[in-house]
Design an enzyme around this catalytic site. Structure first.
Site, PDB file in Angstrom:
ATOM      1  N   ASP A 107      -1.266   4.636  -1.224  1.00 32.74           N
ATOM      2  CA  ASP A 107      -2.099   5.149  -0.145  1.00 32.74           C
ATOM      3  C   ASP A 107      -2.276   4.118   0.960  1.00 32.74           C
ATOM      4  O   ASP A 107      -2.112   2.913   0.747  1.00 32.74           O
ATOM      5  CB  ASP A 107      -3.459   5.611  -0.676  1.00 32.74           C
TER       6      ASP A 107
ATOM      7  N   GLU B  48      -6.170   3.341  -3.859  1.00 31.92           N
ATOM      8  CA  GLU B  48      -6.571   1.928  -3.823  1.00 31.92           C
ATOM      9  C   GLU B  48      -7.499   1.674  -2.648  1.00 31.92           C
ATOM     10  O   GLU B  48      -8.470   0.908  -2.762  1.00 31.92           O
ATOM     11  CB  GLU B  48      -5.327   1.042  -3.734  1.00 31.92           C
TER      12      GLU B  48
END
Length: 388
Positions: free
Chosen positions: A77, A139
């Site tokens: 991400d 994350e």
């Protein structure tokens, strides 16, 4: 023969997926799984429990099915580009002046690309010590997917002895970082006209008391003499931060609502639970005072995530391996958090080491130097030689 892409070609493909944390990452995961499968590499998915149809982690194993391998781990991400001025499409890798521009190019799709390239190379070159790939989700929301990934890999693959989490460190070994625990606070007040505010409860003004407690806590922590571990960090203490706040209806009405986030960045050696208890005790104290004015007033607290610190340890096989490959013998700890601490808590030896500069992450016109991509490829080449 299937096409073997270069790290740069893989990076361009990964950047093309707009995997902002609020959005799905499955198109990227699908592509990686298909690319690995084209080279005869089986991968496993671990869907996000709350969003199985939109997000998943992926992991794979190349080499003998024995313990003692090396995990290359990264997150898929990226942060949003909303409101940022970019000189090129953030989701098209663009070369200018020796740099590769694109969202996530530094944080951390360059390492992801190297990790995908590494397992394919290992498949063709052969390794006697296995190499494993781990790609996570969320994350950027607080390393929330790293815990799931670490536990899934431990349960689903032969146990690796070393984990390299490739956050951008300019390929230096980071052996410790702060942890964190984050909360979202909703102060529920009672509306009255501001001329008689003593009869109501202003959620903003009472919320400010909790924010002032954060300021006082930071000041008190800053005055302490740091121990040997704390002294390695900047700042050398646990700090409390409020980065967002909203609330209120009008200037002449006591605020019914006030919401804000409270985050603790906890130094190794301190317990997040201790800070959780201190924070909740202060919340309870303020709530009791609010309810003495209006019993219906209260403070709602929702814990967003907890990230353990990465503790520097002796006989860390991951640290030793990275130092052997890079020749780096410096001492480096950082104040940001990574998924390495989730791997450490799961029982792995872990180190943070990857190409690029963390100072460029999250910026408009995010880029990675081509020289850093090349240096990262050289790092992987040396690693593969050791595994062979």
């Amino acid at each position: 023969m299937p096409t073997r892409l270069s790290p740069r070609e893989i990076l361009a493909k990964l950047v093309s997926f707009p995997t902002v944390s609020r959005d799905p990452n499955l198109p990227l995961i699908d592509w990686v799984a298909e690319y690995l499968a084209s080279h005869g590499i089986e991968s496993q998915r671990h869907p996000k429990p709350e969003e199985p149809e939109t997000k998943a982690a992926l992991f794979a194993h190349v080499g003998p099915m024995v313990e003692g391998g090396v995990i290359l781990s990264g997150h898929t991400d990226v942060v949003p580009v909303d409101g940022q001025e970019w000189d090129s499409d953030p989701f098209t890798l663009t070369e200018r002046d020796g740099k590769l521009y694109g969202r996530g190019s530094t944080d951390m799709k360059a390492f992801d690309a190297l990790a995908v390239w590494a397992v394919v190379e290992a498949k063709y070159r052969g390794v006697t010590r296995p190499i494993q790939l781990g790609l996570s989700y969320d994350e950027e929301l607080g390393c929330m997917g790293g815990k799931d990934l670490a536990e899934a890999m431990l349960a689903g693959l032969p146990r690796a002895s070393s984990v390299i989490v490739g956050e951008p460190t300019m390929l230096k070994a980071v052996t410790g970082h702060k942890g964190g625990v984050n909360f979202w606070v909703h102060v529920h007040g009672v509306e009255v006209h501001s001329s008689i505010l003593h009869r109501g409860v202003s959620a903003i003004m009472w919320g400010a008391k909790l924010i002032e407690w954060a300021n006082e806590t930071n000041a008190a922590n800053a005055e302490k003499t740091p121990d040997a571990i704390a002294a390695l960090f900047d700042p050398p203490f646990t700090n409390v931060h409020v980065g967002q706040i909203r609330g209120g209806t009008a200037h002449n009405i006591t605020a019914k609502d006030c919401e804000f986030g409270v985050g603790f960045r906890v130094i190794p050696g301190e317990d997040s639970q201790m800070w959780r208890e201190r924070f909740l005790a202060k919340v309870a104290e303020l709530q009791a005072q609010m309810q003495a004015v209006c019993p219906e007033a209260w403070i709602e607290v929702r814990e967003m995530f907890e990230l353990p610190p990465l503790n520097p340890t002796e006989n860390n096989s991951a640290e030793e391996l990275v130092r052997q490959v890079t020749g780096d013998n410096g001492v480096m700890q950082v104040s940001y958090g990574t998924e390495a601490s989730h791997f450490q808590r799961t029982g792995y030896d872990a180190v943070v080491c990857g190409p690029g500069d963390i100072g460029i992450a999250h910026q408009p016109n995010e880029y990675i130097e081509i020289s850093q991509v090349d240096a990262g490829q050289a790092f992987i080449e040396k690693l593969l030689e050791r595994l062979a």
